[in-house]
Design a protein around this motif. Structure first.
Motif, PDB file in Angstrom:
ATOM      1  N   GLY A 221       3.194  11.873 -16.209  1.00  0.00           N
ATOM      2  CA  GLY A 221       3.271  11.494 -15.118  1.00  0.00           C
ATOM      3  C   GLY A 221       2.220  11.309 -14.248  1.00  0.00           C
ATOM      4  O   GLY A 221       1.742  11.485 -13.126  1.00  0.00           O
ATOM      5  N   LEU A 222       1.594  12.733 -14.340  1.00  0.00           N
ATOM      6  CA  LEU A 222       0.963  13.129 -13.171  1.00  0.00           C
ATOM      7  C   LEU A 222      -0.786  12.811 -12.937  1.00  0.00           C
ATOM      8  O   LEU A 222      -1.209  12.790 -12.183  1.00  0.00           O
TER       9      LEU A 222
ATOM     10  N   PHE B 195      -6.799   5.911  -6.170  1.00  0.00           N
ATOM     11  CA  PHE B 195      -6.895   3.944  -5.866  1.00  0.00           C
ATOM     12  C   PHE B 195      -6.353   3.785  -4.228  1.00  0.00           C
ATOM     13  O   PHE B 195      -7.369   2.821  -4.048  1.00  0.00           O
TER      14      PHE B 195
ATOM     15  N   GLY C 176       8.367  11.645 -17.718  1.00  0.00           N
ATOM     16  CA  GLY C 176       8.307  11.133 -16.347  1.00  0.00           C
ATOM     17  C   GLY C 176       7.345  12.431 -15.832  1.00  0.00           C
ATOM     18  O   GLY C 176       5.679  12.533 -15.424  1.00  0.00           O
TER      19      GLY C 176
ATOM     20  N   PHE D  18      -0.940   9.872 -13.644  1.00  0.00           N
ATOM     21  CA  PHE D  18      -0.875   8.251 -12.564  1.00  0.00           C
ATOM     22  C   PHE D  18      -0.662   9.198 -11.254  1.00  0.00           C
ATOM     23  O   PHE D  18      -1.806   8.234 -10.053  1.00  0.00           O
ATOM     24  N   GLY D  19      -0.628  10.176 -10.593  1.00  0.00           N
ATOM     25  CA  GLY D  19      -0.332  10.843  -9.117  1.00  0.00           C
ATOM     26  C   GLY D  19      -2.248  10.864  -9.104  1.00  0.00           C
ATOM     27  O   GLY D  19      -2.220  10.787  -7.858  1.00  0.00           O
ATOM     28  N   ILE D  20      -2.924  11.337  -9.985  1.00  0.00           N
ATOM     29  CA  ILE D  20      -4.396  11.185  -9.787  1.00  0.00           C
ATOM     30  C   ILE D  20      -4.752  10.162  -9.299  1.00  0.00           C
ATOM     31  O   ILE D  20      -5.301   9.757  -8.489  1.00  0.00           O
TER      32      ILE D  20
ATOM     33  N   SER E 146       3.225  -0.739 -12.061  1.00  0.00           N
ATOM     34  CA  SER E 146       4.112   0.175 -11.782  1.00  0.00           C
ATOM     35  C   SER E 146       5.455   0.195 -11.571  1.00  0.00           C
ATOM     36  O   SER E 146       6.240   1.026 -11.680  1.00  0.00           O
TER      37      SER E 146
ATOM     38  N   ALA F   4      -2.661   7.226  -8.028  1.00  0.00           N
ATOM     39  CA  ALA F   4      -2.587   6.737  -6.874  1.00  0.00           C
ATOM     40  C   ALA F   4      -3.560   6.995  -5.986  1.00  0.00           C
ATOM     41  O   ALA F   4      -4.248   6.445  -5.550  1.00  0.00           O
ATOM     42  N   TRP F   5      -4.024   8.161  -5.976  1.00  0.00           N
ATOM     43  CA  TRP F   5      -4.690   9.415  -4.919  1.00  0.00           C
ATOM     44  C   TRP F   5      -6.054   8.368  -5.151  1.00  0.00           C
ATOM     45  O   TRP F   5      -6.735   8.235  -4.374  1.00  0.00           O
TER      46      TRP F   5
END
Lengths: 494, 346
Positions: free
Chosen positions: A104-105, A114, A100, A107-109, A85, A111-112
């Motif tokens: 990018g969203l 994870f 982005g 990755f948002g999903i 990242s 990240a959470w």
């Protein structure tokens, strides 16, 4: 031809090559850990469930040992993932700055998801001793689901790069009117996602089973090895044919949605019907192909079930908009290696299934176990190959047909990037080497204990070892095992 | 909507500063724990206290990056272009730190433990420094859209000071948490060990903050102004009160509340910085509104965040509760049935 190549070389910033190499190296390393992050919890929970339901101490030991490996693997995966990242910004600021907010969203999903995975895995890994057995198990059950959700986010982002969607371009060529749902569920998403998830389960299954196959071949034919082999191998064997179908549908999706990438992976030069299939072989810049096995008509048949299917060739677009001959050859080889290994694995799965149906037992042949031992490594190779096919086949685009890799690259001097690549390589080799050494060392220590246990079993009934709850530190059998184990390690650890 | 996302980002940074910061602090004390014999007990405590939660604590960083590039892509691009070197070094530090910590535990040979431990401890010092230097560079207005990577962006008074402050603050948090961890694990002798260190670290924070006042006055005027008036000042004062309360609690050996006050003091400082920098994400050149990504994305980012809080929140609470109740304990050799191998020193 030469002039276009020279033109391309001139327009290519010097930092492109090191940036690419750095990204390729870090991703290629990280992706080797991903199957275990995504699928090892699932396989471990299967074993754990068996242990609890049947009150089986052997299964419990296996589940605990796998979770001990998972702890180290997950930790290394977290840090290599964090590096990625960072690298999005350090290497491809152009892509993130412009796109982005479009993609990018995902990755948002991720990240959470994870985050959730990290929480659950911590509870699972550290809950063995004090939590109630079934509470402990059930707290970990959402773990594979969180892993699937994380994979969802990552694949959403990657499939968007392959088939970007969910925005309009304004007069300056900047994305506007972003529609997140369209950007996540792009045409390549479905095929890529399921192919990826099953690949992860398959790989983790074969790798874990492979470890016990090696033990089996070395004559350790106890229940511990039998169980350690059977559970993960069964999971993988069931999924192997499924994966073959999924891979086929993914390739067909590429044929429809990314025709130039398909042309690269199949080294098709001219748009035509009745296109032959090449197994391996090498594409030259003038469109000729040397080496390889040529099967007439097959490529058209595979792509559209009929020899009359028209397959788009690489030469249908300008040289600057398609992978170079070398890149196409790389993607082609990666694709063919993946397909070949996948096909051989089906034979292995059928062999296993046949013996199981006939005798309810593992195959007796040593060759079966030799193949099973190699299957794990082969799967890791296919994971790398699948990733190379996707990424190299997309060249020169970082966002397919919207942004070139050269437009996204950082402005940092090439020298700094090469230096960084050197540092990262040294660090990663050290980290992965140490990781492997630590896991092998754990294995050795466990084996010494097991062999010590086998000799000590006569005077000590196994019931004294309660599977749960706190207990005193020293294991009664370890001291006895120590002397007997020393000569064992030198031969067995290799 | 963009403001809301900006505050979510500030909260995530605060969470990382507190959770990740405590871990970095533990690493800092690991570094200063002394030789293998003398440092054995503190290191044992640090390992035990950190192990179950450190991965979770570090995931905050990934979340911050994701909000940055999804919510404020231009700002993300600008920061990562201008701050190339410190961010690259921080990333390398993160690998060495994580791998060092993870690999030290299952290693049974002293010489290897030393190597992994050194990697962990040294990068626990360097990573927060570089991350702090990046924040300092941003706060002092050295990053604008299009700023090329240069040493000036992060090798300047403000950046170095913020980097050092980051180290001191993590050391403070780490020591305060390790005090109560020592109590929790029944290592009474280590309580005083870390109690002294918590007080020293707090003194270091105060000294650095005082040095910071004149240094940043001209170098980072916008943020300086924001921190010395209005809500910024209020939060700074509250942070100071919480810091002093922590010192008092640690001094009087009542460690029950000291964790909360120490976390509050760090979080409040981050919040004050958020207020001071309003309405800019990059002071005086790029506002929150200018940097914001597409509306539709921001709306979905809020939705995803809310769903995630509902999913992750309870799990996080369970984890921290189980951890503080002492329910989480590492598997021992007896649990996985491991024997000593030749060459093991432990």
């Amino acid at each position: 031809m030469l002039s276009t190549a020279a033109l391309l070389a001139n327009s290519t910033p010097a930092q492109l090559l090191p940036a690419r190499e750095l990204m390729a190296f870090t991703l290629a390393s990280h992706i080797l850990l991903v199957p275990f992050g995504v699928a090892l919890p699932f396989i471990t929970l299967l074993m754990h469930h068996r242990a609890l339901r049947r009150n089986d101490p052997v299964a419990l030991t296996l589940a605990r040992r796998w979770s001990a490996v998972m702890a180290v693997q997950f930790a290394v995966g977290v840090v290599t993932g964090t590096v990625l990242s960072f690298e999005f910004g350090l290497l491809w600021p152009g892509m993130m700055g412009r796109w982005g907010d479009v993609f990018g969203l995902g990755f948002g999903i991720e990240a959470w998801a994870f985050f959730l995975e990290a929480v659950l895995i911590a509870i699972y890994l550290y809950g063995w001793r004090r939590l109630k057995p079934w509470t402990h198990f059930w707290l970990a059950v959402p773990l594979p689901l969180a892993a699937l959700m994380g994979a969802f986010g990552i694949i959403a982002a990657n499939s968007w790069m392959n088939t970007p969607r969910g925005f309009r371009l304004d007069a300056q060529g900047s994305p506007v009117a972003v529609d997140v749902r369209q950007a996540i569920f792009t045409p390549m998403f479905g095929p890529e996602y399921w192919h990826f998830v099953v690949a992860m389960l398959l790989t983790a299954g074969y790798v874990v089973a492979g470890v016990y196959a090696v033990g089996w071949l070395r004559g350790r034919r106890d229940r511990y090895h039998r169980l350690g082999f059977t559970v993960p191998f069964t999971v993988a064997a069931i999924l192997t044919p499924v994966q073959f179908m999924l891979g086929d549908s993914a390739a067909r999706a590429v044929f429809h949605k990314q025709p130039i990438k398909f042309a690269a992976t199949e080294i098709v030069w001219k748009t035509d019907t009745h296109v032959p299939e090449y197994m391996f072989g090498r594409l030259h810049p003038d469109g000729t192909i040397s080496g390889g096995i040529r099967i007439p008509q097959l490529d058209s048949i595979l792509a559209g079930f009929s020899p009359d299917t028209k397959v788009t060739g690489l030469s249908s677009v300008a040289a600057s908009d398609r992978p170079t001959a070398t890149q196409a050859t790389i993607a082609h080889w990666a694709f063919d290696i993946m397909v070949t290994i996948g096909s051989v694995l089906i034979l292995l799965a059928l062999w296993y299934g046949w013996c199981w149906l006939r005798r309810r037992d593992l195959p007796r042949s040593r060759w079966f176990f030799r193949c099973a031992a190699i299957a794990g490594v082969a799967c890791l190779v296919t994971v790398e190959c699948g990733w190379i096919t996707t990424e190299v086949g997309r060249q020169p685009w970082i966002v397919y047909q919207h942004m070139r890799v050269s437009e996204a690259v950082t402005g940092t001097r090439a020298g700094s990037l090469w230096a960084m690549l050197g540092i990262v390589m040294v660090v990663y080799v050290a980290v992965f080497g140490s990781f492997l050494a630590v896991v092998l060392k754990m294995r050795t220590r466990w084996r010494i204990a097991d062999e010590g246990l086998a000799t000590a079993r006569a005077e000590q009934p196994p019931e004294t070892d309660t599977p749960y709850g706190p207990r005193s530190e020293p294991e009664p059998t370890t001291t006895g095992a120590e002397s007997g184990g020393s000569d064992r390690t030198s031969g067995g650890a290799s | 909507m963009a403001d809301l996302i900006a505050w979510v980002m500030v909260l995530a940074i605060a969470a990382y500063a507190c959770a990740g910061g405590t871990d970095y602090g533990a690493g800092f004390w690991d570094l200063l724990a002394g030789g293998a014999e003398r440092g054995k007990r503190p290191r044992w405590l640090i390992d035990h206290a950190m192990a179950p939660v450190w991965e979770v604590n570090n995931v905050w960083l990934i979340f911050i990056l994701v909000i940055m590039w999804t919510g404020f892509p231009t700002m993300f691009q600008a920061v990562f272009s201008a701050m190339w070197l410190p961010l690259a070094l921080a990333a390398v530090g993160l690998v060495l730190r994580g791998a060092g910590f993870a690999l030290r535990k299952p290693t049974r040979r002293l010489s290897r433990q030393r190597i992994y431990g050194a990697a962990f401890a040294i990068s626990s010092l360097l990573t927060p420094f570089f991350l702090g230097a990046v924040l300092g560079g941003i706060a002092s207005g050295r990053v604008e859209v299009g700023t090329p990577a240069s040493a000036d962006a992060w090798a300047n008074g403000t950046s170095v000071l913020v980097g050092l402050l980051a180290i001191a603050a993590t050391a403070f948090l780490g020591a305060v948490f390790l005090c109560s961890d020592a109590l929790r694990f029944g290592a009474d002798d280590l309580v005083d060990h870390f109690r002294l260190r918590a007080l020293i670290a707090f003194a270091a924070v105060v000294v650095l903050a005082l040095i910071g006042l004149p240094v940043t006055h001209d170098d980072a005027p916008y943020v300086w102004d924001g921190l010395t008036r209005g809500p910024g000042l209020l939060l700074i004062v509250l942070a100071a009160v919480c810091g002093l309360a922590t010192v008092l609690l640690v001094w009087r050996r009542s460690f029950g509340w000291s964790r909360h006050t120490s976390v509050a003091s760090v979080a409040l400082v981050v919040g004050a910085w958020g207020f001071a920098q309003r309405p800019y994400v990059l002071p005086t050149s790029l506002t929150v509104a200018e940097a914001a990504g597409a509306d539709h994305t921001l709306r979905w980012l809020v939705i995803v965040t809310v769903i995630a809080i509902l999913l992750v929140g309870p799990a996080l609470v369970v984890l921290y509760r189980l951890d503080t109740m002492g329910e989480l304990e590492e598997l021992t050799d007896a649990d996985t049935r491991a024997a000593r191998a030749p060459g093991d020193n432990l």
